[in-house]
Design a protein around this motif. Structure first.
Motif, PDB file in Angstrom:
ATOM      1  N   LEU A   4       9.233   8.487   5.884  1.00 48.33           N
ATOM      2  CA  LEU A   4       7.856   8.660   5.873  1.00 48.33           C
ATOM      3  C   LEU A   4       7.182   7.451   6.223  1.00 48.33           C
ATOM      4  N   SER A   5       6.079   7.305   6.922  1.00 46.60           N
ATOM      5  CA  SER A   5       5.609   6.187   7.223  1.00 46.60           C
ATOM      6  C   SER A   5       4.080   6.420   7.306  1.00 46.60           C
ATOM      7  N   LYS A   6       3.283   5.246   6.896  1.00 45.31           N
ATOM      8  CA  LYS A   6       1.676   5.351   6.975  1.00 45.31           C
ATOM      9  C   LYS A   6       1.234   4.496   7.925  1.00 45.31           C
ATOM     10  N   ILE A   7       0.457   5.077   8.719  1.00 43.79           N
ATOM     11  CA  ILE A   7      -0.304   4.417   9.940  1.00 43.79           C
ATOM     12  C   ILE A   7      -1.636   4.231   9.543  1.00 43.79           C
ATOM     13  N   GLU A   8      -2.048   2.764   9.817  1.00 41.37           N
ATOM     14  CA  GLU A   8      -3.313   2.371   9.233  1.00 41.37           C
ATOM     15  C   GLU A   8      -3.955   1.739  10.501  1.00 41.37           C
ATOM     16  N   VAL A   9      -5.034   2.317  10.964  1.00 36.62           N
ATOM     17  CA  VAL A   9      -5.964   1.872  12.157  1.00 36.62           C
ATOM     18  C   VAL A   9      -7.108   1.339  11.545  1.00 36.62           C
ATOM     19  N   ILE A  10      -7.498  -0.174  12.003  1.00 39.99           N
ATOM     20  CA  ILE A  10      -8.579  -0.557  11.489  1.00 39.99           C
ATOM     21  C   ILE A  10      -9.356  -1.060  12.993  1.00 39.99           C
ATOM     22  N   CYS A  11     -10.588  -0.600  13.197  1.00 44.38           N
ATOM     23  CA  CYS A  11     -11.116  -0.841  14.392  1.00 44.38           C
ATOM     24  C   CYS A  11     -12.729  -0.475  14.314  1.00 44.38           C
ATOM     25  N   GLU A  22      -7.664  12.389  19.118  1.00 49.93           N
ATOM     26  CA  GLU A  22      -6.155  11.931  19.540  1.00 49.93           C
ATOM     27  C   GLU A  22      -5.198  12.292  18.519  1.00 49.93           C
ATOM     28  N   LEU A  23      -5.423  12.177  16.997  1.00 46.95           N
ATOM     29  CA  LEU A  23      -4.827  12.612  15.919  1.00 46.95           C
ATOM     30  C   LEU A  23      -4.613  14.138  15.768  1.00 46.95           C
ATOM     31  N   SER A  24      -5.622  14.835  16.353  1.00 43.72           N
ATOM     32  CA  SER A  24      -5.709  16.304  16.278  1.00 43.72           C
ATOM     33  C   SER A  24      -4.704  16.903  17.436  1.00 43.72           C
ATOM     34  N   GLU A  25      -4.836  16.178  18.578  1.00 44.30           N
ATOM     35  CA  GLU A  25      -4.092  16.614  19.607  1.00 44.30           C
ATOM     36  C   GLU A  25      -2.615  16.061  19.382  1.00 44.30           C
ATOM     37  N   LEU A  26      -2.217  15.267  18.639  1.00 45.25           N
ATOM     38  CA  LEU A  26      -0.843  14.884  18.202  1.00 45.25           C
ATOM     39  C   LEU A  26      -0.528  15.711  17.294  1.00 45.25           C
ATOM     40  N   LYS A  27      -1.186  16.573  16.439  1.00 41.17           N
ATOM     41  CA  LYS A  27      -0.858  17.538  15.364  1.00 41.17           C
ATOM     42  C   LYS A  27      -0.636  16.859  14.142  1.00 41.17           C
ATOM     43  N   VAL A  28      -1.318  15.689  14.074  1.00 42.71           N
ATOM     44  CA  VAL A  28      -1.114  14.917  12.680  1.00 42.71           C
ATOM     45  C   VAL A  28      -2.021  15.764  11.792  1.00 42.71           C
ATOM     46  N   ILE A  76       2.876   8.297  18.185  1.00 39.84           N
ATOM     47  CA  ILE A  76       1.531   8.187  17.635  1.00 39.84           C
ATOM     48  C   ILE A  76       0.704   6.806  17.830  1.00 39.84           C
ATOM     49  N   THR A  77       1.623   5.716  17.633  1.00 38.40           N
ATOM     50  CA  THR A  77       0.915   4.544  17.772  1.00 38.40           C
ATOM     51  C   THR A  77       0.694   4.279  19.246  1.00 38.40           C
ATOM     52  N   ASP A  78       1.617   4.647  20.081  1.00 41.68           N
ATOM     53  CA  ASP A  78       1.628   4.295  21.555  1.00 41.68           C
ATOM     54  C   ASP A  78       0.286   5.254  21.973  1.00 41.68           C
ATOM     55  N   GLU A  79       0.031   6.396  21.676  1.00 38.58           N
ATOM     56  CA  GLU A  79      -1.241   7.108  22.018  1.00 38.58           C
ATOM     57  C   GLU A  79      -2.560   6.334  21.369  1.00 38.58           C
ATOM     58  N   LEU A  80      -2.424   5.901  20.138  1.00 38.23           N
ATOM     59  CA  LEU A  80      -3.460   5.276  19.661  1.00 38.23           C
ATOM     60  C   LEU A  80      -3.876   4.021  20.481  1.00 38.23           C
ATOM     61  N   LEU A  81      -2.692   3.328  20.873  1.00 42.65           N
ATOM     62  CA  LEU A  81      -3.058   2.043  21.491  1.00 42.65           C
ATOM     63  C   LEU A  81      -3.844   2.260  22.927  1.00 42.65           C
ATOM     64  N   ILE A  94      -3.258  -1.958  14.230  1.00 39.28           N
ATOM     65  CA  ILE A  94      -2.685  -1.058  13.683  1.00 39.28           C
ATOM     66  C   ILE A  94      -1.483  -1.357  12.955  1.00 39.28           C
ATOM     67  N   PHE A  95      -1.467  -0.682  11.732  1.00 42.21           N
ATOM     68  CA  PHE A  95      -0.457  -1.257  10.705  1.00 42.21           C
ATOM     69  C   PHE A  95       0.281  -0.142  10.311  1.00 42.21           C
ATOM     70  N   VAL A  96       1.919  -0.538  10.191  1.00 42.41           N
ATOM     71  CA  VAL A  96       2.677   0.834  10.000  1.00 42.41           C
ATOM     72  C   VAL A  96       3.264   0.125   8.745  1.00 42.41           C
ATOM     73  N   TYR A  97       3.482   1.127   7.714  1.00 45.56           N
ATOM     74  CA  TYR A  97       4.288   1.090   6.310  1.00 45.56           C
ATOM     75  C   TYR A  97       5.145   2.230   6.178  1.00 45.56           C
ATOM     76  N   SER A  98       6.221   1.443   5.668  1.00 45.12           N
ATOM     77  CA  SER A  98       7.581   2.633   5.234  1.00 45.12           C
ATOM     78  C   SER A  98       6.819   2.950   3.821  1.00 45.12           C
ATOM     79  N   LEU A  99       7.217   4.373   3.594  1.00 44.27           N
ATOM     80  CA  LEU A  99       6.831   4.838   2.261  1.00 44.27           C
ATOM     81  C   LEU A  99       7.977   5.538   1.563  1.00 44.27           C
ATOM     82  N   ASP A 100       7.988   5.425   0.257  1.00 46.43           N
ATOM     83  CA  ASP A 100       9.420   5.854  -0.372  1.00 46.43           C
ATOM     84  C   ASP A 100       8.878   7.458  -0.526  1.00 46.43           C
TER      85      ASP A 100
END
Length: 115
Positions: A4-11, A22-28, A76-81, A94-100
């Motif tokens: 699992l990963s957390k993607i965080e966008v600050i913009c 974009e996130l809806s189209e990617l079925k997030v 997802i990150t490619d499309e967000l970019l 865009i920050f990406v974190y690993s989740l336990d």
């Protein structure tokens, strides 16, 4: 359990509708949106104002967070970019974190089942 990963966008706040689309189209499956104040290395200045003597100015931003299967992070990150890129200062980060783990409180489901 799958990774699992957390993607965080600050913009800039003006990008919220495009990110949400974009996130809806990617079925997030879900996201968290927060209005924040912040600045990067440019200290809140415009491109034509960058100067080492300026005091840091906090600008209104948005922070959007999603949790996804790690295997989906690259797509997802490619499309967000593509969605965020203007080529100018302030495009965001865009920050990406690993989740336990992720646990759905209502059902007790864990991992990807909780998403």
């Amino acid at each position: 359990m799958a990774g699992l990963s957390k993607i965080e966008v600050i913009c800039d706040m003006s990008k919220f509708a495009a990110i949400k689309k974009e996130l809806s189209e990617l079925k997030v499956g879900g996201m968290t949106f927060t209005q924040v104040l912040g600045c990067g290395v440019e200290k809140g200045t415009k491109e034509y104002e960058v100067d080492e003597n300026y005091e840091m100015e906090l600008l209104p931003k948005i922070q959007v967070s999603v949790v996804v299967d790690t295997e989906r992070v690259k797509k997802i990150t490619d499309e967000l970019l593509k969605t965020l890129y203007t080529g100018h200062i302030g495009d965001g980060k865009i920050f990406v974190y690993s989740l336990d783990n992720v646990i759905r409180v209502r059902t007790g489901d864990e991992g990807t089942d909780a998403l």
